[in-house]
Design an enzyme around this catalytic site. Structure first.
Site, PDB file in Angstrom:
ATOM      1  N   ASN A  42      20.538  -5.382  10.933  1.00 40.01           N
ATOM      2  CA  ASN A  42      19.892  -6.664  11.174  1.00 40.01           C
ATOM      3  C   ASN A  42      18.425  -6.458  11.534  1.00 40.01           C
ATOM      4  O   ASN A  42      18.039  -5.460  12.150  1.00 40.01           O
ATOM      5  CB  ASN A  42      20.637  -7.486  12.230  1.00 40.01           C
ATOM      6  CG  ASN A  42      20.885  -6.783  13.542  1.00 40.01           C
ATOM      7  OD1 ASN A  42      21.108  -5.571  13.598  1.00 40.01           O
ATOM      8  ND2 ASN A  42      20.871  -7.551  14.631  1.00 40.01           N
ATOM      9  N   GLU A  55      24.855  -7.398   7.047  1.00 43.43           N
ATOM     10  CA  GLU A  55      25.704  -7.564   5.869  1.00 43.43           C
ATOM     11  C   GLU A  55      24.884  -8.007   4.659  1.00 43.43           C
ATOM     12  O   GLU A  55      25.027  -7.466   3.559  1.00 43.43           O
ATOM     13  CB  GLU A  55      26.806  -8.607   6.135  1.00 43.43           C
ATOM     14  CG  GLU A  55      27.703  -8.266   7.302  1.00 43.43           C
ATOM     15  CD  GLU A  55      27.249  -8.840   8.645  1.00 43.43           C
ATOM     16  OE1 GLU A  55      28.121  -9.149   9.463  1.00 43.43           O
ATOM     17  OE2 GLU A  55      26.023  -8.962   8.871  1.00 43.43           O
ATOM     18  N   CYS A  88      28.516 -13.708  10.749  1.00 40.87           N
ATOM     19  CA  CYS A  88      28.100 -15.093  10.952  1.00 40.87           C
ATOM     20  C   CYS A  88      28.455 -15.932   9.719  1.00 40.87           C
ATOM     21  O   CYS A  88      28.833 -15.400   8.672  1.00 40.87           O
ATOM     22  CB  CYS A  88      26.606 -15.159  11.248  1.00 40.87           C
ATOM     23  SG  CYS A  88      25.531 -14.882   9.817  1.00 40.87           S
TER      24      CYS A  88
END
Length: 132
Positions: A42, A55, A88
């Site tokens: 991230n 991701e 998320c």
């Protein structure tokens, strides 16, 4: 590559996270049929909506190197969470379009908690091209 080796790669990717605000590091590793592994971590920004998750970074990294959805075999995601990390909603939506529906996704944490799942289980009513 074994599931454990892919999870180790996700943990290595986590070390590359840029998280000056949340301090919440996440790593992802995406395995292809050829055996190549694409890493993602991230990356935050002071303007929070401009952040990007591990991701999505792994998937975009692979695609920018010529890989396609049908090339992906498995994905591992890890972070410092009480149980297995959870992607998320934005990542679930992107994974639902760019990752095979039945390919395993290994959600883990730094203490070896593990949930093996698929994107269909994570996002059963995904928005897709049939909704356009």
């Amino acid at each position: 590559m074994t599931r454990e080796e892919l999870i180790k790669k996700a943990r290595e990717a986590r070390a590359l996270a840029y998280v000056p605000y949340s301090k919440f590091k996440v790593g992802a590793a995406l395995l292809t049929k050829s055996g190549k592994v694409y890493l993602g971590a991230n990356v935050e920004n002071a303007s929070y909506p401009l952040c990007n998750c591990a991701e999505r970074n792994a998937l975009y990294h692979a695609m920018m190197n010529g890989e396609k959805k049908e090339d992906f075999v498995a994905m591992a995601v890890t972070g410092k969470t009480a149980g297995p990390i959870s992607p998320c909603g934005a990542c679930r939506q992107v994974i639902s379009e760019l990752f095979p529906k039945d390919a395993p996704i290994y959600l883990t944490n730094l203490e070896d908690a593990l949930l093996e799942t698929t994107i269909v289980e994570l996002l059963p009513f995904a928005f897709d091209d049939s909704d356009l």
